[in-house]
Scaffold this motif. Structure first.
Motif, PDB file in Angstrom:
ATOM      1  N   LEU A 191       0.833  -1.206   0.000  1.00 32.54           N
ATOM      2  CA  LEU A 191       0.000   0.000   0.000  1.00 32.54           C
ATOM      3  C   LEU A 191       0.869   1.258   0.000  1.00 32.54           C
ATOM      4  N   TRP A 192       1.935   1.248   0.791  1.00 34.71           N
ATOM      5  CA  TRP A 192       2.842   2.394   0.796  1.00 34.71           C
ATOM      6  C   TRP A 192       3.539   2.533  -0.554  1.00 34.71           C
ATOM      7  N   MET A 193       3.939   1.431  -1.135  1.00 28.47           N
ATOM      8  CA  MET A 193       4.594   1.481  -2.443  1.00 28.47           C
ATOM      9  C   MET A 193       3.639   2.008  -3.509  1.00 28.47           C
ATOM     10  N   LYS A 194       2.383   1.609  -3.423  1.00 34.05           N
ATOM     11  CA  LYS A 194       1.382   2.105  -4.372  1.00 34.05           C
ATOM     12  C   LYS A 194       1.150   3.590  -4.176  1.00 34.05           C
ATOM     13  N   HIS A 195       1.114   4.030  -2.925  1.00 37.21           N
ATOM     14  CA  HIS A 195       0.946   5.455  -2.647  1.00 37.21           C
ATOM     15  C   HIS A 195       2.109   6.255  -3.238  1.00 37.21           C
ATOM     16  N   VAL A 196       3.307   5.737  -3.100  1.00 35.84           N
ATOM     17  CA  VAL A 196       4.473   6.409  -3.671  1.00 35.84           C
ATOM     18  C   VAL A 196       4.323   6.534  -5.185  1.00 35.84           C
ATOM     19  N   ASP A 197       3.980   5.436  -5.840  1.00 30.99           N
ATOM     20  CA  ASP A 197       3.887   5.431  -7.299  1.00 30.99           C
ATOM     21  C   ASP A 197       2.764   6.328  -7.812  1.00 30.99           C
ATOM     22  N   ASN A 198       1.611   6.258  -7.158  1.00 30.40           N
ATOM     23  CA  ASN A 198       0.429   6.949  -7.678  1.00 30.40           C
ATOM     24  C   ASN A 198       0.335   8.411  -7.258  1.00 30.40           C
ATOM     25  N   LEU A 258      10.899  -2.722   1.913  1.00 30.64           N
ATOM     26  CA  LEU A 258      10.752  -1.974   0.664  1.00 30.64           C
ATOM     27  C   LEU A 258       9.873  -0.741   0.836  1.00 30.64           C
ATOM     28  N   ALA A 259       9.009  -0.731   1.829  1.00 31.92           N
ATOM     29  CA  ALA A 259       8.216   0.472   2.093  1.00 31.92           C
ATOM     30  C   ALA A 259       9.141   1.632   2.447  1.00 31.92           C
ATOM     31  N   ASP A 260      10.126   1.362   3.296  1.00 31.15           N
ATOM     32  CA  ASP A 260      11.101   2.395   3.677  1.00 31.15           C
ATOM     33  C   ASP A 260      11.989   2.769   2.494  1.00 31.15           C
ATOM     34  N   VAL A 261      12.413   1.774   1.742  1.00 35.24           N
ATOM     35  CA  VAL A 261      13.244   2.011   0.557  1.00 35.24           C
ATOM     36  C   VAL A 261      12.542   2.967  -0.404  1.00 35.24           C
ATOM     37  N   CYS A 262      11.253   2.708  -0.638  1.00 41.63           N
ATOM     38  CA  CYS A 262      10.532   3.472  -1.651  1.00 41.63           C
ATOM     39  C   CYS A 262      10.157   4.874  -1.187  1.00 41.63           C
TER      40      CYS A 262
END
Length: 270
Positions: A95-102, A189-193
């Motif tokens: 969800l965090w990765m999607k938030h970053v991308d979108n 990966l949430a922190d990475v992104c």
């Protein structure tokens, strides 16, 4: 063999480089000059039809989209795993990765692009600029860059970008009250992104955006303290580059802070 088509100031490329560093993988760097739109050259579009960085090439096969690349590397090289095993934590990571991308990535582009990429385009004729922008494959990105070229920091995208950043920071502060890192007590990966998007705030001297969120400030300090961050992000910002970016950021702060204040006023009146 791992090859990465990258640019030092691209947050998407930074997060892939962090993963490569966390896993201590060797790779070959191909610099893509985004200010000169090398990402739109035919030979690059053959690798990445979206015309963005990064592109990973693994044994001759391209892998595109930074979050996909991060998960691909974690699957292909499971040593030093960066994904939680608990299904709920894994879902929150994505969800965090999607938030970053979108949301966060377009917002970062709206803030960084006028200061870093726009000047090179403004040095070209109007016809040359339009010819380059017309080659951007995705219409939303193409139209957003046209607005940013035309209006710079006065583009409507900038207001929305500041609001997205601020809300993201508040949501992160709440999440970090529950655990040491974004989805658990382990770096993922949430922190990475997320971390590269705070590099943007840092490099322009806009850390007042999160000064009232101590957990976020501590989280980013710990991210920056990791060897992977130093090797794959911080080293690309030598003192002369830092000075230049801080100067650019200082000139833009009045606009950013005005939007930040309006974001706070909107929440207070909600």
């Amino acid at each position: 063999m791992l090859e990465l088509y990258t640019h030092p100031m691209s947050p998407c490329a930074q997060k892939v480089r962090i993963v490569l560093a966390e896993k201590k993988l060797e790779w070959i760097k191909h610099h893509v000059d985004l200010s000169q739109k090398e990402n739109l050259r035919p030979e690059y579009l053959k690798l990445n039809p979206l015309g963005v960085v990064p592109t990973l090439v693994h044994d001759g096969r391209p892998v595109i989209e930074s979050s996909v690349i991060c998960e691909y590397l974690d699957d292909a090289y499971p040593n030093t795993g960066l994904k939680p095993t608990h299904p709920y934590q894994l879902a929150n990571m994505r969800l965090w990765m999607k938030h970053v991308d979108n949301k966060l990535h377009p917002s970062c582009g709206a803030l960084q692009w006028p200061l870093v990429m726009r000047p090179a385009l403004m040095g070209k004729s109007e016809a040359e600029r339009e010819a380059l922008l017309a080659r951007i494959p995705e219409k939303p990105r193409r139209e957003r860059q046209r607005r940013l070229v035309k209006f710079g920091l006065e583009a409507p995208d900038v207001v929305d970008a500041v609001h997205v950043y601020r809300q993201t920071i508040l949501d992160m502060e709440a999440a970090l009250a529950q655990h040491r890192w974004m989805v658990s007590d382990a770096f993922s990966l949430a922190d990475v992104c997320l971390a590269p998007y705070f590099q943007t705030v840092l490099q322009f001297g806009w850390t007042l955006m999160y000064e009232d969120c101590p957990r976020v400030a501590d989280w980013f300090l710990r991210c920056r303290g990791r060897e992977s961050y130093e090797d794959s992000v911080a080293r690309d910002f030598p003192p002369e580059v830092q000075i230049d970016l801080l100067t650019k950021g200082e000139s833009a702060w009045r606009t950013i802070s005005t939007h930040l204040a309006s974001s706070s006023d909107s929440r207070a009146n909600a």
